[in-house]
Design an enzyme around this catalytic site. Structure first.
Site, mmCIF file in Angstrom:
data_model
loop_
_atom_site.group_PDB
_atom_site.id
_atom_site.type_symbol
_atom_site.label_atom_id
_atom_site.label_comp_id
_atom_site.label_asym_id
_atom_site.label_seq_id
_atom_site.Cartn_x
_atom_site.Cartn_y
_atom_site.Cartn_z
ATOM 1 N N SER A 1 -0.987 12.561 -13.064
ATOM 2 C CA SER A 1 -1.810 13.677 -12.609
ATOM 3 C C SER A 1 -3.254 13.469 -13.070
ATOM 4 O O SER A 1 -3.645 12.369 -13.446
ATOM 5 C CB SER A 1 -1.211 14.982 -13.160
ATOM 6 O OG SER A 1 -1.912 16.087 -12.654
ATOM 7 N N ASP B 1 0.881 -1.163 0.000
ATOM 8 C CA ASP B 1 0.000 0.000 0.000
ATOM 9 C C ASP B 1 0.923 1.219 0.000
ATOM 10 O O ASP B 1 1.772 1.341 0.885
ATOM 11 C CB ASP B 1 -0.880 -0.032 1.269
ATOM 12 C CG ASP B 1 -1.944 1.052 1.273
ATOM 13 O OD1 ASP B 1 -1.668 2.166 0.778
ATOM 14 O OD2 ASP B 1 -3.037 0.799 1.805
ATOM 15 N N LYS C 1 -3.946 15.957 -6.564
ATOM 16 C CA LYS C 1 -3.283 15.939 -7.871
ATOM 17 C C LYS C 1 -2.475 17.221 -8.119
ATOM 18 O O LYS C 1 -1.410 17.176 -8.737
ATOM 19 C CB LYS C 1 -4.306 15.717 -8.993
ATOM 20 C CG LYS C 1 -4.931 14.314 -9.004
ATOM 21 C CD LYS C 1 -3.885 13.217 -9.225
ATOM 22 C CE LYS C 1 -4.528 11.868 -9.510
ATOM 23 N NZ LYS C 1 -3.531 10.777 -9.615
#
Ligand code: COA
Length: 273
Positions: free
Chosen positions: A146, A69, A164
């Site tokens: 992004s 993770d 982002k």
């Protein structure tokens, strides 16, 4: 697909992809594998990684995978150490693991906001940070994934926008800080892509037609169209590209997200929110 690019463009190179078990990240891994790279992938789900690894092996690539993770810095470090032991130091690192859901900011809990920041932004930092020594050795490249939310406000995506935009800011910082040791850093910014979990979540509220309306090319991307541009950015073709956000969205950034925003608000009104 790879016939569009020089055969063997990434031969002898090792590309690590976080979140490489599915979606756009798997498409990037596929494109790199098709151009001769060996591939390592990490993600949260062993079964999904195994399936993706088998698919990439079928393309002829040497493949390693590790359950990690990206929110867990030690797990990411371990994944990169395992990857290097199996396939040599990484030449390319794709920081692609992401989480997303639609939620109005006033109802978004601190945990909800944090979950997306932790996966997208902190997770990207963990991957870049853990790969630094290997990338310095290979004079390799980082590629961040992004999203349109980084540049334009999408309704009920405040958490994704913040994450982002942070990813792109991190990318620019690393382009400047690590450029001098030969590491390039760039972002790829995909528009709507067919068959991904992220789009499945977003099209639950705003129909595919709404998205197609926002894209001057009038359609979703095939995952391979994003994958091959990512492969170019990781390759010597992009040897002087550093600090760029490369938009692969059919022109969507030029028209803006108003149709999506209207659809989200209409759905919320219908649900009485
Ligand atoms: N609306 C509002 N809040 C939400 C939500 C939604 N649709 N989905 C999750 N959350 C909140 C949860 O309520 C929780 O906050 P709380 O503790 O205050 O209740 C917080 O987010 C964390 O949720 P949880 O499900 O425990 O996190 P997770 O770590 O298991 O999952 C997510 C992370 C939420 C990002 C999950 O959507 C995910 O795993 N996504 C990966 C796949 C994906 O998004 N792919 C697309 C990539 S673009």
């Amino acid at each position: 697909m790879s016939a569009l690019l020089p055969a063997g463009l990434l031969q002898g190179r090792h590309v690590f992809v976080s979140g490489g078990g599915s979606g756009v990240n798997l498409a990037i891994a596929r494109a790199c594998a098709g151009l001769g790279a060996s591939i390592s992938i990490c993600g949260r789900t062993e079964g999904r990684l195994q399936e993706a690894a088998a698919e990439l092996r079928a393309l002829g690539a040497d493949v390693a995978h590790a359950v990690a993770d990206v929110r867990d810095a030690e797990a990411v470090q371990a994944a990169l150490t395992t990857a290097a032991a199996a396939l040599g130091p990484v030449d390319g690192v794709v920081c692609g693991a992401a989480g997303s859901f639609l939620a109005p900011a006033e109802r978004l809990s601190s945990n909800g906001f944090r979950a997306v920041m932790d996966i997208d932004l902190l997770g990207a930092f963990h991957c870049a940070h853990a790969a630094f020594d290997q990338l310095r050795e290979t004079r390799g490249a980082l590629l961040f994934v992004s999203g349109g939310q980084a540049v334009a406000p999408f309704q009920h995506q405040a958490h994704v926008s913040a994450a982002k935009a942070g990813v792109d800011a991190l990318m620019r910082s690393l382009a400047v800080e690590w450029g001098p040791v030969g590491i390039r850093a760039n972002s790829i910014l995909p528009g709507p892509v067919t068959g991904t979990e992220g789009m499945r979540r977003l099209t639950e509220t705003a129909e595919p037609e709404v998205w197609a309306e926002m894209v001057p090319l009038g359609r979703f991307a095939d995952p391979a169209e994003v994958g091959r541009m990512a492969a170019v950015l990781l390759s010597p073709i992009a040897s002087f590209v550093n600090g760029a956000v490369v938009t692969v969205d059919g022109g969507m950034a030029l028209t803006g997200p108003q149709p999506f925003n209207r659809a989200v608000l209409a759905a919320a009104a219908q649900e009485g929110r």
